[in-house]
Write an enzyme that holds these catalytic residues in place. Structure first.
Site, PDB file in Angstrom:
ATOM      1  N   ARG A  11     -29.732 -10.772  17.553  1.00 44.85           N
ATOM      2  CA  ARG A  11     -30.290 -12.072  17.931  1.00 44.85           C
ATOM      3  C   ARG A  11     -31.383 -11.837  18.966  1.00 44.85           C
ATOM      4  O   ARG A  11     -31.097 -11.535  20.115  1.00 44.85           O
ATOM      5  CB  ARG A  11     -29.172 -12.970  18.480  1.00 44.85           C
ATOM      6  CG  ARG A  11     -29.677 -14.172  19.262  1.00 44.85           C
ATOM      7  CD  ARG A  11     -28.571 -15.131  19.613  1.00 44.85           C
ATOM      8  NE  ARG A  11     -27.474 -14.581  20.378  1.00 44.85           N
ATOM      9  CZ  ARG A  11     -27.455 -14.390  21.689  1.00 44.85           C
ATOM     10  NH1 ARG A  11     -28.517 -14.659  22.421  1.00 44.85           N
ATOM     11  NH2 ARG A  11     -26.383 -13.910  22.297  1.00 44.85           N
ATOM     12  N   HIS A  18     -28.717 -17.467  22.796  1.00 42.00           N
ATOM     13  CA  HIS A  18     -27.619 -17.969  21.964  1.00 42.00           C
ATOM     14  C   HIS A  18     -27.936 -19.378  21.464  1.00 42.00           C
ATOM     15  O   HIS A  18     -27.800 -19.667  20.282  1.00 42.00           O
ATOM     16  CB  HIS A  18     -26.322 -17.979  22.773  1.00 42.00           C
ATOM     17  CG  HIS A  18     -25.166 -18.591  22.056  1.00 42.00           C
ATOM     18  ND1 HIS A  18     -24.580 -18.006  20.950  1.00 42.00           N
ATOM     19  CD2 HIS A  18     -24.492 -19.759  22.262  1.00 42.00           C
ATOM     20  CE1 HIS A  18     -23.592 -18.781  20.517  1.00 42.00           C
ATOM     21  NE2 HIS A  18     -23.524 -19.838  21.295  1.00 42.00           N
ATOM     22  N   TYR A  67     -27.704 -11.435  30.951  1.00 41.60           N
ATOM     23  CA  TYR A  67     -26.632 -10.556  30.509  1.00 41.60           C
ATOM     24  C   TYR A  67     -27.084  -9.398  29.613  1.00 41.60           C
ATOM     25  O   TYR A  67     -26.271  -8.550  29.254  1.00 41.60           O
ATOM     26  CB  TYR A  67     -25.537 -11.354  29.781  1.00 41.60           C
ATOM     27  CG  TYR A  67     -26.013 -12.207  28.623  1.00 41.60           C
ATOM     28  CD1 TYR A  67     -26.240 -11.659  27.369  1.00 41.60           C
ATOM     29  CD2 TYR A  67     -26.214 -13.568  28.791  1.00 41.60           C
ATOM     30  CE1 TYR A  67     -26.674 -12.440  26.311  1.00 41.60           C
ATOM     31  CE2 TYR A  67     -26.635 -14.366  27.736  1.00 41.60           C
ATOM     32  CZ  TYR A  67     -26.864 -13.798  26.494  1.00 41.60           C
ATOM     33  OH  TYR A  67     -27.282 -14.580  25.446  1.00 41.60           O
TER      34      TYR A  67
END
Length: 365
Positions: A262, A266, A275
């Site tokens: 990805r 998200h 992160y």
């Protein structure tokens, strides 16, 4: 039972099936064919580019307040388009919330996708006309629906296949475990297509499972498992086509792990810089499926500037149509939330509706 090429019981290869190398050249893979008509090769490219362009437009629309939320599929175009393009129009699809490429391959208008993210209560009803279930935001629940539909097809004597599209994070959910186990026990015609994009929101794959791969989980359920390069549309096409044939012929379910990434957040509410590292993002950006597939089409003599111009023109046109259909679209009648749950509204729902109307009146007062 029939078996997938390369599946001889519990042995599952860690190296994903790959037909197109990262530099766009054909690999030495011989178990699966990459031979498709030029028209199909061009169609796959068009769908991948269209998915990328519409993904950008949907993010823009959310940022401008036209959509409540949106989950980008940037980087996963090959995994989605390749898998969906080989299926029959009568095969039922059970998507999660990131399957824009799947929707486009099935012929679902992009403004219907926008309507769902806008919060229109019936945004997903038009999906069913294309044998596609509405978008499922709860993680993994659609896997159970896919198995139920497959059992129905099995009992009705139909030769349709169902496909449950899930992410790596969904494999940690009980619903997906139950769906996999039930599908294997009853040998239903269902394919579990796991897009392993490496992150379940902010949780990396290494903290989601101790298995050496997600495909290896298939061994415990007694079904074939296979890994495929999710950034290779021809490999995804070939592996899904074989799994669908196996299911259609009575061979039962298959678990496919499409290894992809990805590239974006998200959802539009996420900040992935908190992160994951820039080095990781740069590594996977270099493996972007669209330029890779374009290089392959050049290698086999299918790409042309005419194709590129035609695809770009269509993308620009469809982006404009999406925006025109979405910007300023009428809001849902709030009463529909209460009156469409049951044939006749219940006293409890009537009370909730009255309470909401009173609160809205105070807010506008």
């Amino acid at each position: 039972m029939g078996q997938l090429p390369g599946f001889t019981g519990p042995e599952i290869a860690l190296e994903p099936v790959q037909l197109i190398a990262p530099d766009g050249t054909p690999t030495a893979e011989e178990r699966y064919s990459r031979e498709l008509p030029d028209e199909t090769l061009c169609w796959l490219y068009e769908l991948m580019v269209l998915t990328r362009e519409l993904d950008v437009e949907l993010v823009n629309l959310q940022r401008q307040g036209e959509l409540a939320l949106y989950a980008s599929c940037r980087g996963q175009e090959a995994a989605q388009v390749g898998a969906a393009a080989c299926l029959r129009k009568t095969d039922w699809l059970f998507p999660q919330y990131r399957e824009l490429g799947v929707f486009l391959a099935r012929g679902i208008p992009p403004w219907h996708v926008a309507a769902a993210w806008r919060g229109t209560w019936n945004g997903g009803l038009d999906f069913t006309a294309k044998c596609c279930a509405p978008i499922s935001v709860p993680i993994g629940t659609q896997a159970l629906h896919a198995v139920g539909a497959a059992m129905a097809a099995q009992r009705l004597g139909e030769d349709s296949v169902t496909v449950a599209f899930v992410g790596d994070g969904a494999t940690s959910e009980g619903d997906v475990h139950e769906a996999l186990n039930f599908a294997a026990v009853f040998a239903v015609p269902c394919v579990f297509y796991v897009q392993n994009n490496q992150w379940a929101i902010s949780v990396p794959l290494r903290r989601q499972t101790a298995a050496i791969s997600l495909a290896h989980k298939a061994i415990g359920y007694g079904m074939p498992g296979i890994r495929v390069d999710g950034n290779d549309p021809l490999a995804c096409y070939a592996v899904m086509a074989e799994a669908a044939r196996r299911a259609r012929s009575g061979g039962g379910p298959t678990l496919i792990e499409a290894v992809t990434y990805r590239l974006g957040p998200h959802t539009t509410s996420d900040d992935p810089t908190r992160y994951r590292s820039s080095a990781e993002l740069e590594h996977w950006t270099a493996l972007d499926p669209i330029p890779r597939y374009r290089d392959y089409l050049r290698t086999v003599g299918v790409w042309s500037q005419r194709l590129e111009d035609r695809v770009a023109a269509r993308a620009e046109r469809v982006r404009a149509e999406l925006r025109d259909a979405t910007v300023g679209a009428a809001d849902t009648d709030i009463d529909d939330v209460f009156t469409t749950v049951f044939a006749e509204i219940t006293p409890e729902l009537q009370q909730q509706r009255d309470t909401l109307h009173a609160e809205l009146a105070r807010g506008h007062g």
